[in-house]
Scaffold this motif. Sequence first.
Motif, PDB file in Angstrom:
ATOM      1  N   ILE A   1      23.019  24.556 -42.153  1.00 59.78           N
ATOM      2  CA  ILE A   1      22.506  23.869 -40.978  1.00 59.78           C
ATOM      3  C   ILE A   1      21.110  23.337 -41.282  1.00 59.78           C
ATOM      4  CG2 ILE A   1      21.812  24.146 -38.570  1.00 59.78           C
ATOM      5  CD1 ILE A   1      24.794  24.297 -38.968  1.00 59.78           C
ATOM      6  N   GLU A   2      20.848  22.104 -40.886  1.00 56.27           N
ATOM      7  CA  GLU A   2      19.525  21.523 -41.101  1.00 56.27           C
ATOM      8  C   GLU A   2      18.503  22.268 -40.254  1.00 56.27           C
ATOM      9  OE1 GLU A   2      17.190  17.254 -40.518  1.00 56.27           O
ATOM     10  OE2 GLU A   2      19.380  17.361 -40.397  1.00 56.27           O
ATOM     11  N   PRO A   3      17.440  22.795 -40.863  1.00 52.43           N
ATOM     12  CA  PRO A   3      16.446  23.570 -40.100  1.00 52.43           C
ATOM     13  C   PRO A   3      15.788  22.719 -39.012  1.00 52.43           C
ATOM     14  CG  PRO A   3      16.184  23.916 -42.463  1.00 52.43           C
ATOM     15  CD  PRO A   3      17.146  22.770 -42.301  1.00 52.43           C
ATOM     16  N   ASP A   4      15.516  23.356 -37.882  1.00 51.81           N
ATOM     17  CA  ASP A   4      14.804  22.698 -36.785  1.00 51.81           C
ATOM     18  C   ASP A   4      13.316  22.986 -36.973  1.00 51.81           C
ATOM     19  OD1 ASP A   4      13.776  21.679 -34.499  1.00 51.81           O
ATOM     20  OD2 ASP A   4      14.944  22.914 -33.114  1.00 51.81           O
ATOM     21  N   ILE A   5      12.569  21.962 -37.337  1.00 51.19           N
ATOM     22  CA  ILE A   5      11.140  22.143 -37.612  1.00 51.19           C
ATOM     23  C   ILE A   5      10.268  21.510 -36.522  1.00 51.19           C
ATOM     24  CG2 ILE A   5      11.475  22.303 -40.112  1.00 51.19           C
ATOM     25  CD1 ILE A   5      10.630  19.368 -40.314  1.00 51.19           C
ATOM     26  N   LYS A   6      10.909  21.048 -35.433  1.00 55.87           N
ATOM     27  CA  LYS A   6      10.140  20.427 -34.359  1.00 55.87           C
ATOM     28  C   LYS A   6       9.340  21.481 -33.584  1.00 55.87           C
ATOM     29  CE  LYS A   6      13.849  18.506 -32.661  1.00 55.87           C
ATOM     30  NZ  LYS A   6      14.769  17.759 -31.763  1.00 55.87           N
ATOM     31  N   ASP A   7       8.181  21.069 -33.112  1.00 57.20           N
ATOM     32  CA  ASP A   7       7.376  21.915 -32.246  1.00 57.20           C
ATOM     33  C   ASP A   7       7.758  21.598 -30.810  1.00 57.20           C
ATOM     34  OD1 ASP A   7       5.547  23.303 -30.799  1.00 57.20           O
ATOM     35  OD2 ASP A   7       3.775  22.514 -31.814  1.00 57.20           O
ATOM     36  N   TRP A   8       8.464  22.523 -30.167  1.00 56.81           N
ATOM     37  CA  TRP A   8       9.002  22.280 -28.834  1.00 56.81           C
ATOM     38  C   TRP A   8       8.026  22.626 -27.718  1.00 56.81           C
ATOM     39  CZ3 TRP A   8      13.622  20.034 -27.488  1.00 56.81           C
ATOM     40  CH2 TRP A   8      14.523  19.800 -28.531  1.00 56.81           C
ATOM     41  N   THR A   9       6.784  22.943 -28.043  1.00 54.92           N
ATOM     42  CA  THR A   9       5.851  23.331 -26.987  1.00 54.92           C
ATOM     43  C   THR A   9       5.549  22.183 -26.018  1.00 54.92           C
ATOM     44  OG1 THR A   9       4.003  22.875 -28.496  1.00 54.92           O
ATOM     45  CG2 THR A   9       4.748  25.172 -28.307  1.00 54.92           C
ATOM     46  N   TRP A  10       5.919  20.954 -26.395  1.00 59.22           N
ATOM     47  CA  TRP A  10       5.704  19.818 -25.495  1.00 59.22           C
ATOM     48  C   TRP A  10       6.486  19.966 -24.189  1.00 59.22           C
ATOM     49  CZ3 TRP A  10      10.133  17.328 -24.199  1.00 59.22           C
ATOM     50  CH2 TRP A  10      11.222  17.435 -25.068  1.00 59.22           C
ATOM     51  N   VAL A  11       7.548  20.813 -24.186  1.00 64.60           N
ATOM     52  CA  VAL A  11       8.330  20.968 -22.952  1.00 64.60           C
ATOM     53  C   VAL A  11       7.531  21.674 -21.861  1.00 64.60           C
ATOM     54  CG1 VAL A  11      10.527  20.983 -24.192  1.00 64.60           C
ATOM     55  CG2 VAL A  11       9.400  23.154 -23.645  1.00 64.60           C
ATOM     56  N   LEU A  12       6.371  22.218 -22.211  1.00 60.25           N
ATOM     57  CA  LEU A  12       5.510  22.812 -21.194  1.00 60.25           C
ATOM     58  C   LEU A  12       4.708  21.744 -20.447  1.00 60.25           C
ATOM     59  CD1 LEU A  12       4.197  25.888 -23.216  1.00 60.25           C
ATOM     60  CD2 LEU A  12       5.943  25.874 -21.421  1.00 60.25           C
ATOM     61  N   ASP A  13       4.683  20.526 -20.987  1.00 56.85           N
ATOM     62  CA  ASP A  13       3.894  19.455 -20.390  1.00 56.85           C
ATOM     63  C   ASP A  13       4.736  18.347 -19.777  1.00 56.85           C
ATOM     64  OD1 ASP A  13       1.426  20.628 -21.246  1.00 56.85           O
ATOM     65  OD2 ASP A  13       1.848  19.876 -23.267  1.00 56.85           O
ATOM     66  N   GLU A  14       6.006  18.261 -20.154  1.00 56.06           N
ATOM     67  CA  GLU A  14       6.868  17.206 -19.630  1.00 56.06           C
ATOM     68  C   GLU A  14       8.321  17.673 -19.623  1.00 56.06           C
ATOM     69  OE1 GLU A  14       7.578  13.956 -22.759  1.00 56.06           O
ATOM     70  OE2 GLU A  14       5.653  14.826 -23.390  1.00 56.06           O
ATOM     71  N   ALA A  15       9.131  16.990 -18.821  1.00 56.97           N
ATOM     72  CA  ALA A  15      10.544  17.363 -18.713  1.00 56.97           C
ATOM     73  C   ALA A  15      11.276  17.039 -20.007  1.00 56.97           C
ATOM     74  CB  ALA A  15      11.190  16.621 -17.541  1.00 56.97           C
ATOM     75  N   CYS A  16      12.264  17.866 -20.340  1.00 54.93           N
ATOM     76  CA  CYS A  16      13.071  17.639 -21.536  1.00 54.93           C
ATOM     77  C   CYS A  16      14.096  16.538 -21.226  1.00 54.93           C
ATOM     78  CB  CYS A  16      13.791  18.921 -21.941  1.00 54.93           C
ATOM     79  SG  CYS A  16      14.865  18.712 -23.388  1.00 54.93           S
ATOM     80  N   PRO A  17      14.083  15.425 -21.955  1.00 53.89           N
ATOM     81  CA  PRO A  17      15.016  14.336 -21.660  1.00 53.89           C
ATOM     82  C   PRO A  17      16.461  14.656 -22.035  1.00 53.89           C
ATOM     83  CG  PRO A  17      13.759  13.841 -23.643  1.00 53.89           C
ATOM     84  CD  PRO A  17      13.174  15.096 -23.063  1.00 53.89           C
ATOM     85  N   GLU A  18      16.670  15.681 -22.846  1.00 54.68           N
ATOM     86  CA  GLU A  18      18.016  16.026 -23.290  1.00 54.68           C
ATOM     87  C   GLU A  18      18.732  16.930 -22.280  1.00 54.68           C
ATOM     88  OE1 GLU A  18      18.215  17.418 -27.332  1.00 54.68           O
ATOM     89  OE2 GLU A  18      16.543  16.144 -27.926  1.00 54.68           O
ATOM     90  N   CYS A  19      18.092  18.011 -21.872  1.00 55.43           N
ATOM     91  CA  CYS A  19      18.760  18.969 -20.973  1.00 55.43           C
ATOM     92  C   CYS A  19      18.275  18.867 -19.536  1.00 55.43           C
ATOM     93  CB  CYS A  19      18.579  20.398 -21.479  1.00 55.43           C
ATOM     94  SG  CYS A  19      16.883  21.041 -21.332  1.00 55.43           S
ATOM     95  N   GLY A  20      17.179  18.110 -19.298  1.00 52.18           N
ATOM     96  CA  GLY A  20      16.669  17.936 -17.944  1.00 52.18           C
ATOM     97  C   GLY A  20      15.733  19.035 -17.470  1.00 52.18           C
ATOM     98  N   PHE A  21      15.455  20.024 -18.302  1.00 53.78           N
ATOM     99  CA  PHE A  21      14.589  21.134 -17.902  1.00 53.78           C
ATOM    100  C   PHE A  21      13.182  20.630 -17.635  1.00 53.78           C
ATOM    101  CE2 PHE A  21      11.602  24.557 -18.807  1.00 53.78           C
ATOM    102  CZ  PHE A  21      12.166  25.649 -18.172  1.00 53.78           C
TER     103      PHE A  21
END
Length: 381
Positions: A3-23
Motif C-alpha cells: 500500500i502506498e504510504p499516506d504521508i499527508k499532514d491531515w491536521t488541516w481538518v481542524l481548520d476547515e471541512a474535509c471535502p471528501e467525507c464532509g467532516f
Amino acid sequence: MAIEPDIKDWTWVLDEACPECGFDSAGVDVESLGASVRTNAEGWRVVLADDASALSRRPSETVWSPLEYACHVRDVHLVFGERLRSMLGEDDPLFANWDQDEAAVDGDYLAQDPTRVSRELVAAADAVAATYDAVAGEQWDRTGRRSNGSFFTVASIGRYHLHDVVHHLHDVGHDARLATVAAYDAHAAAYASASAAMPDNVADEIAWFSDAVASATGAGGRVLEIGTGGGRDALALEAAGVRVRRTDVSSRFVDLLRDAGHEAERIDPLVDDLADHVTGLPYDGVWAHASLLHVARDDFPQVVRRLAEATRVGGTLHVALKEGDGEAWSTHGTIEAPRHFVFWREAPLRSVLEDAGWRVDEVRHEDGGGQPWLIVRGHRR
C-alpha cells in the motif's frame, strides 16, 4: 503489492471541512466526543458483518480492503487512547511515533478474523470514549505534541481523532442511511406483521390529524405519508376519510403495499420529487410517524423544508421521533439487522421545524415501551 504510504499532514481538518467525507470539526461539540466515537464504532460493526471474502477484497492493489481499514481504526483508537491519557497525566508530552503502514504489515491486517476485529474495535472505541467522557473543564486545554511539530490540545486531538475514524467509514463506502434501508428491505414482511396492531396513542394522533385535515378541507383531504411501511396508519387515515399518498424509501415495503392492492411509490424525501402529480395541488398535510427518525441530523432541515414546500398553507403536520441525544444503531425489535436512529430534544426540533416553514402547535412527550418519544402536531405557515 504494498500500500502506498499516506504521508499527508491531515491536521488541516481542524481548520476547515474535509471535502471528501464532509467532516467539519468546527461543528463537533467536545462534550459529545465519547458518544460520537461509540456511534462510529457501531458503524464499523455493521461493516464487519459483511461476507468475509468481500471484507478482504481490495478495490485496487494499492488501496486497503474494508478489513484492513477496520484493523487500522481499531489501532487508531488504541494509539489515540494512549496519547489522550498521556496528555491528561503529563505536562505537554511528546507522543511516541506510530507508522500506520508499518503497523498494517506487522499486524498482517488481511489475515485477521473480522469477527474478532469487530469485538476489538468496539472495545477499543469504548475505552477511549470513556476517557473523553471523563474530561472536564480546563482539561480540554491540556497539550501534547507529535515529533513533526504538530501541536494539539485534548479538544483538538479529539476532533482530529474523530475525523480519522469517520473518514475511513467513508473510505469503505459505509452509508448509515443505505444500511438502514437494507435492513428494512430484508425484514419488511416481518416488520409489517409485527406492527399491524394499532397502539392507542397512534390512534389518538390519527383522530386528531384526520379531524384537522377535515376541518380545513372538508371530507377527502389528500396527505403525503412518509414511511408508510406495512400500511397500518394509511388504512386508518383512509377509514377516517383522508386520502393518502403512500410512500416509503424501502422498495420492499412498496412491493408489499402494491401486492395488497394499494398504490405506493418508493420516494426518498431528501432528494425525490414530492409534488402530487395526481391532483397537481399541494398536500393538505404530511403524516410522518416514526420514519424521519432515520434521517441524518444534517439532512433533517432540508427534508422538513421540502415537505413544507409541498404542503399548502395551513396544512397539517404529524411527526413522531425518538427523544434523546445523539444517534445510535439498534438491533432491537422485529428487525435484527442494524438500523441507524437519530434522537431529538424538543427545543432544537421546534427550531428546525419553525425555520423550515412549519408552525409547531404542540410537542407531546410520550413513553413507548421504555423509549421516550416526541410527538409533534403542527401546521404549514
